[in-house]
Design a protein around this motif. Structure first.
Motif, mmCIF file in Angstrom:
data_model
loop_
_atom_site.group_PDB
_atom_site.id
_atom_site.type_symbol
_atom_site.label_atom_id
_atom_site.label_comp_id
_atom_site.label_asym_id
_atom_site.label_seq_id
_atom_site.Cartn_x
_atom_site.Cartn_y
_atom_site.Cartn_z
ATOM 1 N N VAL A 176 32.305 43.176 44.068
ATOM 2 C CA VAL A 176 32.581 41.772 43.993
ATOM 3 C C VAL A 176 32.403 40.991 45.277
ATOM 4 O O VAL A 176 33.371 41.116 46.222
ATOM 5 N N LEU A 177 31.270 40.714 45.547
ATOM 6 C CA LEU A 177 30.889 40.298 46.895
ATOM 7 C C LEU A 177 31.175 38.464 46.852
ATOM 8 O O LEU A 177 30.265 37.706 46.792
ATOM 9 N N THR A 178 32.278 38.498 47.295
ATOM 10 C CA THR A 178 32.798 36.991 47.495
ATOM 11 C C THR A 178 33.784 36.579 48.427
ATOM 12 O O THR A 178 34.528 37.712 48.666
ATOM 13 N N SER A 179 33.774 35.535 49.202
ATOM 14 C CA SER A 179 34.858 35.541 50.171
ATOM 15 C C SER A 179 35.986 34.867 49.578
ATOM 16 O O SER A 179 37.101 35.261 49.939
ATOM 17 N N SER A 180 35.956 33.920 48.527
ATOM 18 C CA SER A 180 36.693 33.255 47.795
ATOM 19 C C SER A 180 36.792 33.400 46.494
ATOM 20 O O SER A 180 35.645 33.496 45.907
ATOM 21 N N TYR A 194 41.663 35.108 48.404
ATOM 22 C CA TYR A 194 40.471 35.221 49.554
ATOM 23 C C TYR A 194 40.389 36.809 49.833
ATOM 24 O O TYR A 194 41.449 37.343 49.796
ATOM 25 N N THR A 195 39.263 37.152 49.992
ATOM 26 C CA THR A 195 38.962 38.540 50.142
ATOM 27 C C THR A 195 39.513 39.068 51.273
ATOM 28 O O THR A 195 39.641 40.296 51.500
ATOM 29 N N THR A 242 37.358 44.861 43.820
ATOM 30 C CA THR A 242 36.851 46.016 44.161
ATOM 31 C C THR A 242 37.424 46.953 45.137
ATOM 32 O O THR A 242 37.821 48.166 44.829
ATOM 33 N N THR A 243 38.097 46.297 46.010
ATOM 34 C CA THR A 243 39.004 46.876 46.998
ATOM 35 C C THR A 243 40.393 47.395 46.159
ATOM 36 O O THR A 243 41.131 48.397 46.467
ATOM 37 N N SER A 252 34.361 49.270 50.182
ATOM 38 C CA SER A 252 35.257 49.860 48.989
ATOM 39 C C SER A 252 34.582 50.322 47.787
ATOM 40 O O SER A 252 35.037 51.674 47.298
ATOM 41 N N TYR A 253 33.516 49.719 47.591
ATOM 42 C CA TYR A 253 32.561 50.388 46.477
ATOM 43 C C TYR A 253 32.029 51.553 46.775
ATOM 44 O O TYR A 253 32.078 52.592 45.683
#
Length: 389
Positions: free
Chosen positions: A26-30, A52-53, A59-60, A243-244
């Motif tokens: 999940v590559l997103t900042s928010s 917020y990541t 994923t984490t 994390s992935y």
């Protein structure tokens, strides 16, 4: 703005069109919210919601849940590095006037952090003994944390962590252990009354020399304190991609550790029979008391060890290092490749001796290559540097 701009900037609603075997990155900042009420609830519960990541990420979160379960803890927080995990823990719980007692030889960066914290009124001391009564006698009225590595860095000695933890609890002292050497598969300190366990996920958990990551595992109460200060404010956030990759590696951790355990036994057997080796530092090579502790605490043996040479000549020592062909010189460990890391770096003799190490002390990580090839490489380098037997 044209409709094309809207198309380029819109995010399609998720639909169950596929079921991937691997977790998604999940590559997103928010994260977006469906309503004001959802937004308000999420912000008021930031560590169990996705806002917020820098705080949480799906994923984490999946990685944290798995590591917590493996370690036997209630909750885990993942960091951008092992040192991030260590720093967040110590900075969260230490105050001016507190003292940290280091037990055994520990990771040098950890002691460097405490030396830096002296300017803020935090002190530290260390005890090199593995005996519980000697360790207990080193506790001060100001001791806030007992910080343990068992097995320890460099010497790989064990202490009776359960007895130390129980002594600490009676005195309201927190116990923290770096459990990276054993992994959660081979040792579960939280089951022995230790308060906090730390993992450098860059090592065995990562397993492929391609990530830098750390984790802290403990009770929900203690992790929440770390989340609110040491994690959120210091900002050592692991990326979703990291994390992935750690999740990917967890899938093979049990079989990798079983293979590495078999391989290190082969290598140790070779080294034990070589008169050019003065000492092997590994729980398998300890005295009767150390072996008793290994039976009590360890469910398996990691493949990181150290050796000292019988010949103190440093030129020959350097020739040994340079003669290795399969085994590389490199920091860190836990990946596929076998590595050596000499404690001596030509300009640090005083520091090495002060740590109680021989100048020919070299750390050896036995990797996933065929153990017979590792033995052959060691044998060749020994012959080149010290002469054939």
């Amino acid at each position: 703005m044209s409709r094309l701009d809207t198309v380029c900037n819109s995010v399609a609603k998720a639909r169950e069109l596929y079921r991937p075997m691997s977790p998604e990155i999940v590559l997103t900042s928010s994260f977006r919210f469906g309503s004001f009420d959802e937004y308000a609830k999420s912000c008021n519960d930031e560590f169990d919601s996705y806002v917020y990541t820098r705080g949480t990420n799906p994923t984490t979160s999946l990685l944290e849940g798995k590591i917590a379960e493996l370690e036997g803890g209630e909750r885990c927080k993942v960091f951008a590095s092992g040192m991030g995990a260590i720093s967040a823990t110590l900075l969260t719980f230490l105050r001016q006037g507190d003292d940290v007692l280091f037990v055994n030889t520990i990771y040098s960066a950890t002691s460097s952090l405490l030396k830096y914290m002296e300017r803020y009124g935090v002190t530290w001391s260390s005890i090199s003994s593995c005996k519980t009564d000697v360790i207990a006698s080193a506790i001060k009225a100001s001791t806030k944390i007992i910080y343990i590595e068992s097995p320890s860095s460099q010497k790989f000695e064990l202490v009776d962590i359960e007895k130390i933890a129980k002594i600490a609890r009676v005195r309201h002292i927190m116990t923290v252990i770096d459990n990276t050497w054993a992994t959660p598969l081979f040792q579960k300190p939280l089951n022995h009354a230790v308060d906090i366990s730390i993992q450098s996920c860059s090592k065995y958990i990562g397993g492929h020399s391609d990530i830098v990551c750390g984790a802290v595992i403990s009770s929900k109460k203690l992790i929440r304190q770390i989340e609110e200060f040491g994690f959120l404010l210091l900002g050592s956030t692991a990326s979703p991609l990291t994390s992935y990759l750690a999740l990917r590696s967890l899938r093979t951790l049990p079989c990798r550790m079983r293979t590495l355990e078999c391989s290190v036994k082969v290598v140790i057997k070779f080294l034990e029979n070589d008169p050019r080796i003065k000492k092997i530092h590994h729980p398998l090579c300890g005295d009767a008391w150390q072996r008793k502790l290994a039976v009590k605490y360890l469910d398996g043996y990691g493949s990181l060890l150290a050796i000292d040479f019988a010949n103190p000549d440093l030129d020959r020592f350097e020739q040994f290092i340079n003669s290795l062909q399969l085994i590389s010189v490199g920091v860190s460990w836990g990946g596929f490749e076998s590595l050596v890391l000499p404690a001596y770096r030509k300009t640090n003799s005083e520091t090495v001796l002060k740590r109680g190490l021989d100048l020919t002390h070299v750390r050896l990580y036995v990797g996933l290559e065929d153990p017979s090839d590792i033995v052959s490489d060691l044998s060749y380098a020994l012959d080149q540097a010290y002469g054939s037997l």
